[in-house]
Write an enzyme that holds these catalytic residues in place. Sequence first.
Site, PDB file in Angstrom:
ATOM      1  N   SER A 268       0.836  -1.198   0.000  1.00 13.85           N
ATOM      2  CA  SER A 268       0.000   0.000   0.000  1.00 13.85           C
ATOM      3  C   SER A 268       0.875   1.253   0.000  1.00 13.85           C
ATOM      4  O   SER A 268       1.688   1.444  -0.904  1.00 13.85           O
ATOM      5  CB  SER A 268      -0.954  -0.043   1.196  1.00 13.85           C
ATOM      6  OG  SER A 268      -1.967   0.948   1.078  1.00 13.85           O
TER       7      SER A 268
ATOM      8  N   GLU B  59      -1.718  -2.936  -7.822  1.00 13.23           N
ATOM      9  CA  GLU B  59      -2.931  -3.247  -7.068  1.00 13.23           C
ATOM     10  C   GLU B  59      -3.472  -1.937  -6.510  1.00 13.23           C
ATOM     11  O   GLU B  59      -2.770  -0.927  -6.486  1.00 13.23           O
ATOM     12  CB  GLU B  59      -2.638  -4.228  -5.928  1.00 13.23           C
ATOM     13  CG  GLU B  59      -1.630  -3.735  -4.892  1.00 13.23           C
ATOM     14  CD  GLU B  59      -2.202  -2.835  -3.810  1.00 13.23           C
ATOM     15  OE1 GLU B  59      -3.414  -2.925  -3.521  1.00 13.23           O
ATOM     16  OE2 GLU B  59      -1.429  -2.024  -3.254  1.00 13.23           O
TER      17      GLU B  59
ATOM     18  N   HIS C 291      -4.850  -5.799  -1.262  1.00 16.59           N
ATOM     19  CA  HIS C 291      -5.561  -5.712   0.014  1.00 16.59           C
ATOM     20  C   HIS C 291      -6.562  -6.861   0.113  1.00 16.59           C
ATOM     21  O   HIS C 291      -7.780  -6.663   0.186  1.00 16.59           O
ATOM     22  CB  HIS C 291      -6.251  -4.359   0.142  1.00 16.59           C
ATOM     23  CG  HIS C 291      -5.283  -3.219   0.318  1.00 16.59           C
ATOM     24  ND1 HIS C 291      -4.486  -2.754  -0.710  1.00 16.59           N
ATOM     25  CD2 HIS C 291      -4.990  -2.468   1.394  1.00 16.59           C
ATOM     26  CE1 HIS C 291      -3.748  -1.757  -0.266  1.00 16.59           C
ATOM     27  NE2 HIS C 291      -4.023  -1.565   0.999  1.00 16.59           N
TER      28      HIS C 291
END
Length: 310
Positions: free
Chosen positions: A103, A213, A283
């Site tokens: 992230s 992502e 995630h």
Amino acid sequence: MSYIYIFSPSSAVRDKAAFRRGIKRLQKLGHDVEVDADALSSHTRFAGDDATRLAAISRAAASGADVALISRGGYGLTRLLPDLPYKALARSIERGTQYVGLSDFTAFQLALLSKTGACTWAGPALGEDFGTSETPDDIMEACFDDMVCGQGEGSGWRLPKGDELALVSRSPAAASELAVRNACLWGGNLTVMCSMVGTPWLPPIKGGVLFLEDVNEHPYRIERQLTQLLHTGIIDQQKAILLGAFNRFQVSPHDRGFKLQTVVDWLRSKTKTPVLTGLPFGHVPTKVLLPVGRKIELLVQGRDALMFWG
């Protein structure tokens, strides 16, 4: 099994219960866990002000840990990029510390790769993955253990059927086969990466394998960011694009059928670079660990995709 240092370089830890569960689970697995003194600090939305988080990163680099694991992502690292202790971090990696996260941690990983060439691991965070209220995912734990023990040599996954058809239509002569060799694996969170375009902290990698992502981003925003990477030439300069999980968003009646697959199909129509989906990363509970900055081989035959870096 190993010495793990927990630190918080981005957002403040709000879910203290998940934080404690994660520590206990790592200890139950046999790891020696040390928590940074400011891991639970809070300053507005951050885990301490910028100076506090920079100091925590420096302590992680000086810890001598086998693994430096982030408590969570969120936002905050791009603010710190000009002041990261790059030389100390690179030296710690040379001594054996493996930095693991995802992230917002993408900013740390790509900047470190750009400035020093040092490799890190895209993988779990303490709270979201080890501290989940459910049982942590077996595949994630197994991949983490392989990384800790130095036994991880690659990863594989089953492509959606549409990917096989896309490869056939792209190159009928080669059917649904693809072989990429000696390519740098890099990438991470799409939003974070796009925020680094045009800065000295995004590595100028050509001929690589780019994995992406994101979370809580509507498909049209995902397309907008992929468009930025396309227009800057980054997409076309890669040997392959791997799309992981893009989840926790909601489409609306206004979309009239515009969805994530629409975005994938559009991207494939705009580039000759193969675009593969279904990579188990993001995630989501089931995630593999990926060595950011390491040379890999990517082999695809039919719907079977394999990456090797051992």
